[in-house]
Scaffold this active site. Sequence first.
Site, PDB file in Angstrom:
ATOM      1  N   TYR A 164      -7.386 -71.645  40.716  1.00 35.93           N
ATOM      2  CA  TYR A 164      -7.966 -70.833  42.101  1.00 35.93           C
ATOM      3  C   TYR A 164      -7.281 -71.380  43.332  1.00 35.93           C
ATOM      4  O   TYR A 164      -6.901 -70.593  44.139  1.00 35.93           O
ATOM      5  CB  TYR A 164      -9.328 -71.485  41.905  1.00 35.93           C
TER       6      TYR A 164
ATOM      7  N   LEU B  67     -12.921 -59.539  48.618  1.00 33.51           N
ATOM      8  CA  LEU B  67     -13.883 -60.946  48.256  1.00 33.51           C
ATOM      9  C   LEU B  67     -13.678 -61.138  46.730  1.00 33.51           C
ATOM     10  O   LEU B  67     -14.101 -62.190  46.202  1.00 33.51           O
ATOM     11  CB  LEU B  67     -15.205 -60.693  48.706  1.00 33.51           C
TER      12      LEU B  67
ATOM     13  N   PHE C  56     -18.282 -59.843  37.156  1.00 32.49           N
ATOM     14  CA  PHE C  56     -18.170 -61.010  36.028  1.00 32.49           C
ATOM     15  C   PHE C  56     -19.127 -62.222  36.686  1.00 32.49           C
ATOM     16  O   PHE C  56     -19.760 -62.567  35.816  1.00 32.49           O
ATOM     17  CB  PHE C  56     -16.557 -61.592  36.579  1.00 32.49           C
ATOM     18  N   THR C  57     -19.364 -62.285  38.074  1.00 32.70           N
ATOM     19  CA  THR C  57     -20.352 -63.161  38.487  1.00 32.70           C
ATOM     20  C   THR C  57     -21.217 -62.382  39.224  1.00 32.70           C
ATOM     21  O   THR C  57     -22.272 -62.900  39.853  1.00 32.70           O
ATOM     22  CB  THR C  57     -19.828 -64.240  39.316  1.00 32.70           C
TER      23      THR C  57
ATOM     24  N   ARG D 141     -21.936 -75.580  41.848  1.00 30.77           N
ATOM     25  CA  ARG D 141     -21.595 -75.891  43.588  1.00 30.77           C
ATOM     26  C   ARG D 141     -23.073 -76.705  43.778  1.00 30.77           C
ATOM     27  O   ARG D 141     -23.931 -76.348  43.470  1.00 30.77           O
ATOM     28  CB  ARG D 141     -21.626 -74.565  43.977  1.00 30.77           C
TER      29      ARG D 141
ATOM     30  N   ASN E 191      -2.980 -55.203  44.439  1.00 32.22           N
ATOM     31  CA  ASN E 191      -3.464 -53.830  44.409  1.00 32.22           C
ATOM     32  C   ASN E 191      -4.350 -53.332  45.770  1.00 32.22           C
ATOM     33  O   ASN E 191      -4.041 -52.198  46.096  1.00 32.22           O
ATOM     34  CB  ASN E 191      -4.327 -53.816  43.287  1.00 32.22           C
TER      35      ASN E 191
ATOM     36  N   GLY F  15      -1.722 -52.824  48.480  1.00 32.77           N
ATOM     37  CA  GLY F  15      -0.971 -51.611  48.087  1.00 32.77           C
ATOM     38  C   GLY F  15      -2.129 -50.524  48.773  1.00 32.77           C
ATOM     39  O   GLY F  15      -1.558 -49.586  49.604  1.00 32.77           O
TER      40      GLY F  15
ATOM     41  N   ILE G  69      -6.685 -49.100  42.492  1.00 31.30           N
ATOM     42  CA  ILE G  69      -7.631 -47.942  42.501  1.00 31.30           C
ATOM     43  C   ILE G  69      -7.176 -47.223  44.138  1.00 31.30           C
ATOM     44  O   ILE G  69      -6.473 -47.888  44.644  1.00 31.30           O
ATOM     45  CB  ILE G  69      -9.065 -48.689  42.731  1.00 31.30           C
TER      46      ILE G  69
ATOM     47  N   LYS H  58      -4.854 -63.653  37.863  1.00 32.19           N
ATOM     48  CA  LYS H  58      -4.350 -62.307  37.901  1.00 32.19           C
ATOM     49  C   LYS H  58      -5.449 -61.709  38.971  1.00 32.19           C
ATOM     50  O   LYS H  58      -4.980 -60.924  39.602  1.00 32.19           O
ATOM     51  CB  LYS H  58      -4.865 -61.650  36.500  1.00 32.19           C
TER      52      LYS H  58
HETATM   53  N1  LIG Z   1     -19.328 -69.205  48.820  1.00 30.62           N
HETATM   54  C1  LIG Z   1     -18.467 -70.108  49.172  1.00 30.62           C
HETATM   55  O1  LIG Z   1     -18.940 -70.910  49.301  1.00 30.62           O
HETATM   56  C2  LIG Z   1     -17.112 -69.829  49.311  1.00 30.62           C
HETATM   57  C3  LIG Z   1     -16.242 -70.586  49.719  1.00 30.62           C
HETATM   58  C4  LIG Z   1     -14.812 -70.194  49.835  1.00 30.62           C
HETATM   59  C5  LIG Z   1     -14.371 -68.895  49.455  1.00 30.62           C
HETATM   60  N2  LIG Z   1     -15.057 -68.052  49.085  1.00 30.62           N
HETATM   61  C6  LIG Z   1     -14.544 -66.869  48.749  1.00 30.62           C
HETATM   62  O2  LIG Z   1     -15.630 -65.907  49.118  1.00 30.62           O
HETATM   63  C7  LIG Z   1     -15.296 -64.620  48.234  1.00 30.62           C
HETATM   64  C8  LIG Z   1     -16.870 -64.395  47.499  1.00 30.62           C
HETATM   65  O3  LIG Z   1     -17.508 -65.628  47.080  1.00 30.62           O
HETATM   66  P1  LIG Z   1     -18.926 -65.614  46.550  1.00 30.62           P
HETATM   67  O4  LIG Z   1     -19.477 -66.959  46.719  1.00 30.62           O
HETATM   68  O5  LIG Z   1     -19.609 -64.785  46.960  1.00 30.62           O
HETATM   69  O6  LIG Z   1     -18.748 -65.583  44.959  1.00 30.62           O
HETATM   70  P2  LIG Z   1     -19.360 -64.759  43.758  1.00 30.62           P
HETATM   71  O7  LIG Z   1     -18.985 -64.924  42.524  1.00 30.62           O
HETATM   72  O8  LIG Z   1     -20.657 -64.417  44.076  1.00 30.62           O
HETATM   73  O9  LIG Z   1     -18.977 -63.152  44.331  1.00 30.62           O
HETATM   74  C9  LIG Z   1     -17.417 -62.785  43.815  1.00 30.62           C
HETATM   75  C10 LIG Z   1     -17.705 -61.218  43.178  1.00 30.62           C
HETATM   76  O10 LIG Z   1     -16.411 -60.874  42.858  1.00 30.62           O
HETATM   77  C11 LIG Z   1     -16.583 -60.241  41.838  1.00 30.62           C
HETATM   78  N3  LIG Z   1     -15.270 -60.278  41.069  1.00 30.62           N
HETATM   79  C12 LIG Z   1     -14.652 -61.176  40.448  1.00 30.62           C
HETATM   80  N4  LIG Z   1     -13.686 -61.036  39.746  1.00 30.62           N
HETATM   81  C13 LIG Z   1     -13.415 -59.686  40.003  1.00 30.62           C
HETATM   82  C14 LIG Z   1     -12.483 -58.501  39.477  1.00 30.62           C
HETATM   83  N5  LIG Z   1     -11.272 -59.002  38.978  1.00 30.62           N
HETATM   84  N6  LIG Z   1     -12.736 -57.404  40.086  1.00 30.62           N
HETATM   85  C15 LIG Z   1     -13.745 -57.159  40.597  1.00 30.62           C
HETATM   86  N7  LIG Z   1     -14.633 -57.752  40.979  1.00 30.62           N
HETATM   87  C16 LIG Z   1     -14.512 -59.240  40.605  1.00 30.62           C
HETATM   88  C17 LIG Z   1     -17.865 -60.842  40.892  1.00 30.62           C
HETATM   89  O11 LIG Z   1     -18.465 -60.149  39.920  1.00 30.62           O
HETATM   90  C18 LIG Z   1     -18.547 -61.166  42.260  1.00 30.62           C
HETATM   91  O12 LIG Z   1     -19.570 -59.953  42.271  1.00 30.62           O
HETATM   92  C19 LIG Z   1     -14.429 -65.264  47.045  1.00 30.62           C
HETATM   93  O13 LIG Z   1     -13.323 -64.652  46.988  1.00 30.62           O
HETATM   94  C20 LIG Z   1     -14.717 -66.767  47.183  1.00 30.62           C
HETATM   95  O14 LIG Z   1     -13.051 -67.447  46.572  1.00 30.62           O
HETATM   96  C21 LIG Z   1     -16.443 -68.400  48.956  1.00 30.62           C
END
Ligand SMILES: NC(=O)c1ccc[n+]([C@@H]2O[C@H](COP(=O)([O-])OP(=O)(O)OC[C@H]3O[C@@H](n4cnc5c(N)ncnc54)[C@H](O)[C@@H]3O)[C@@H](O)[C@H]2O)c1
Lengths: 431, 431
Positions: free
Chosen positions: B258, B186, B149-150, B299, B212, B215, B176, B204
């Site tokens: 969020y 993450l 997604f991202t 950000r 999941n 689990g 899975i 979701k």
């Molecule tokens: N970067 C920050 O400053 C920060 C701060 C607080 C918390 N976080 C947490 O750290 C984690 C990683 O953040 P990030 O900065 O790398 O963000 P990011 O968006 O770069 O990475 C998130 C990854 O999760 C994947 N993803 C999203 N929904 C999904 C789904 N339903 N199934 C499978 N994959 C899915 C995306 O494709 C992406 O690769 C997140 O949980 C975020 O909430 C990050």
Amino acid sequence: MKQLHKQMSSKRDDDTIPMSQSSPYSPKALKHPRSLPRSLHYLFREQRLLFILVGILIGSTFFILQPSLSRLSPAESTSLITRSVSSTNYSPSRMSFNYGGGKTGRVPVGIGPRRLRIVVTGGAGFVGSHLVDKLIGRGDEVIVIDNFFTGRKENLVHLFSNPRFELIRHDVVEPILLEVDQIYHLACPASPVHYKYNPVKTIKTNVMGTLNMLGLAKRVGARFLLTSTSEVYGDPLEHPQKETYWGNVNPIGERSCYDEGKRTAETLAMDYHRGAGVEVRIARIFNTYGPRMCLDDGRVVSNFVAQTIRKHPMTVYGDGKQTRSFQYVSDLVDGLVALMENDHVGPFNLGNPGEFTMLELAEVVKEVIDPSATIEFKPNTADDPHKRKPDISKAKELLNWEPKISLRDGLPRMVSDFRNRILNEDEGKGL
Amino acid sequence: MKQLHKQMSSKRDDDTIPMSQSSPYSPKALKHPRSLPRSLHYLFREQRLLFILVGILIGSTFFILQPSLSRLSPAESTSLITRSVSSTNYSPSRMSFNYGGGKTGRVPVGIGPRRLRIVVTGGAGFVGSHLVDKLIGRGDEVIVIDNFFTGRKENLVHLFSNPRFELIRHDVVEPILLEVDQIYHLACPASPVHYKYNPVKTIKTNVMGTLNMLGLAKRVGARFLLTSTSEVYGDPLEHPQKETYWGNVNPIGERSCYDEGKRTAETLAMDYHRGAGVEVRIARIFNTYGPRMCLDDGRVVSNFVAQTIRKHPMTVYGDGKQTRSFQYVSDLVDGLVALMENDHVGPFNLGNPGEFTMLELAEVVKEVIDPSATIEFKPNTADDPHKRKPDISKAKELLNWEPKISLRDGLPRMVSDFRNRILNEDEGKGL
Ligand SMILES: NC(=O)c1ccc[n+]([C@@H]2O[C@H](COP(=O)([O-])OP(=O)(O)OC[C@H]3O[C@@H](n4cnc5c(N)ncnc54)[C@H](O)[C@@H]3O)[C@@H](O)[C@H]2O)c1
Ligand SMILES: NC(=O)c1ccc[n+]([C@@H]2O[C@H](COP(=O)([O-])OP(=O)(O)OC[C@H]3O[C@@H](n4cnc5c(N)ncnc54)[C@H](O)[C@@H]3O)[C@@H](O)[C@H]2O)c1
């Protein structure tokens, strides 16, 4: 070893016997025994094998095509199952001429009176069953969805013969499809002893259950009311609580499954409202009491009343100085209906602002039920909020609603119900 | 009208023509044209019809039996599909001799070196890909689960040829099954522009996704780490934030999907820990920056750096006096691994306590990247917290962790990555 080998080979012989023996007891089978070569010959002649293959093709084609024919959305297929279980039969071709869930129902003009079709999830529970009584009383059609986790058929049995009433055994964690105008979404265990029993299920009920019912509301254009809770304020730092207060909730405690579950349910409702235009209503319910409350669910009013009727001392946790407000159930039901029928999304506090300490409540119970009742003190449970009292000025102003029944008036109304059930229980034990 | 009728009837004729005409271009078809009665006669002779029926029976039997053969639990069937997609092949009969997810892996003694098998959900994202680099670097086997997604494959492409690395395209909202020792969870969109894009999906992902993966952890006895967020503190009334602070979060705002989603994920983790004995770890991550951050995700660090490289003014929302702390990604990754390997459930704040106003950050970007950069002010967005700064004494004391890289040292390390990607983007547009 030799013996084993013999056993095995004789076993193998046994296995082959029935096929070559023509028993007089095997009906129809092997009437005209043929030798294998002759049978094969017969099979290969006259394109018979080809026709077997054609048959296989026909059979397979049917099974390959069939799933694509029945490929409905999960919601639709689930609801089909449920419908057959509950053996109802709504004509899916009936059209709705009012999507807003307003005063007029989904029944086309000319077909009978204009009734609303209303779903009440959790309608076999305490609050739900009183709400159903009110809706049936004013002439609407009501469908109750309940998995009977804490609900009881006894709460609704007086409606079973009413053609405008229907009961579906269904868990809201699974989707369901119904043609309705309004959805009152109450399904959720409401007291700590029940929602802590399976915290993960509590979260699923709140999140997936609410998601499913919001999905239904969106699909059929129904109005949706969520029964949230004063617990979204947690252990409040603001007193009394206004709807604008964001709360003080422990996200990782033992009660969090309920508090955070309800908060997320509110989030989902607002996201469906903002994103999909669903008409949502959010009620934040404060402590409510009345007939049909669960006995022994750990909520203070039912505890005190049941203990007093059973001639046990009333259990007070902590010092008994924490305060609560107590709302009689008919007041709450009036508030829920007023909220549903009005144009304001909410959230709205629905509660009785009269504030009582646990000790004061015990005094009233004593006065009203049994002057000889006594009190027993126990240590407090984790995360128990110290103080909670609704600010209901928003509901007063916008819904023109306020509670009418005081604790002294309400308590006596639940005593006979409790006495009967406790009596039945004791008789049950006596058998 | 007459003409229309003529058209229609000629149309009907057209439809029937191809069946009765024997075209020289239709290969094989109708080589030996038969009359219908003759064909039927042929069909009924010599039990051919019977053999068609036998064939139908054989074909149908296969299709009736087949689903029951493949009737696995949803988790199992999903993983089978995914496995075939990713064409890996774990022997399901391999036994685990260490359920705690400690230093030694699930591979039986004697079969190769003792590596850990680790899943990183969201491993194609910013933080995840750096974490994967570290885990691969120290010799473990890593499986990344991502729905992209991202996330971007580019973040992991340098690992594709490594046999200890594997990438599975999978959405965590679906279950899975994998044999693993540790789960770093993450997967979740992390910046407002992404998580507000589909708020319901965000919830979701946080609730069902976490459910999941918990689990899975329970089933295979893996240790589970949740990446939560400083957003669980909302707009904090306590400053700096300790882990014991319950937060000040709006449950019905645009960011709630969020914030409340992550809070509920924490609740679920703790409930699996208390109820099922799953070894969970909770990290509350504060603002993190570094190479591979999404460009244009709103950000503030990526915004300022990208804007400066593009020679645009830096956008400051509100008065620019709200403060943030900025943690370089390698510090965070060290913290996550330290938390996973230690014995403390958490939650732990992982962040850099150095506090900067937006204006101070802009100054540093100017200094480090382009002294000619300018600033542009815009009105603030809803629910934007005014102040946020971690108290990291718990992580310091119990994990012996603290960040090492200051903003002035970290910022230059992301500039070349950003410059390259912006350059590629511009070239892409130029094509
Ligand atoms: N970067 C920050 O400053 C920060 C701060 C607080 C918390 N976080 C947490 O750290 C984690 C990683 O953040 P990030 O900065 O790398 O963000 P990011 O968006 O770069 O990475 C998130 C990854 O999760 C994947 N993803 C999203 N929904 C999904 C789904 N339903 N199934 C499978 N994959 C899915 C995306 O494709 C992406 O690769 C997140 O949980 C975020 O909430 C990050
Ligand atoms: N009574 C109160 O003081 C109070 C206070 C605040 C909020 N509320 C809310 O009001 C609603 C009703 O509460 P109540 O006091 O009547 O509780 P209750 O336990 O008597 O009723 C809840 C009903 O929901 C049903 N239910 C639970 N999980 C379900 C599921 N997954 N699928 C289908 N049905 C399910 C139960 O069987 C029961 O009939 C709840 O949502 C509760 O959170 C009640």
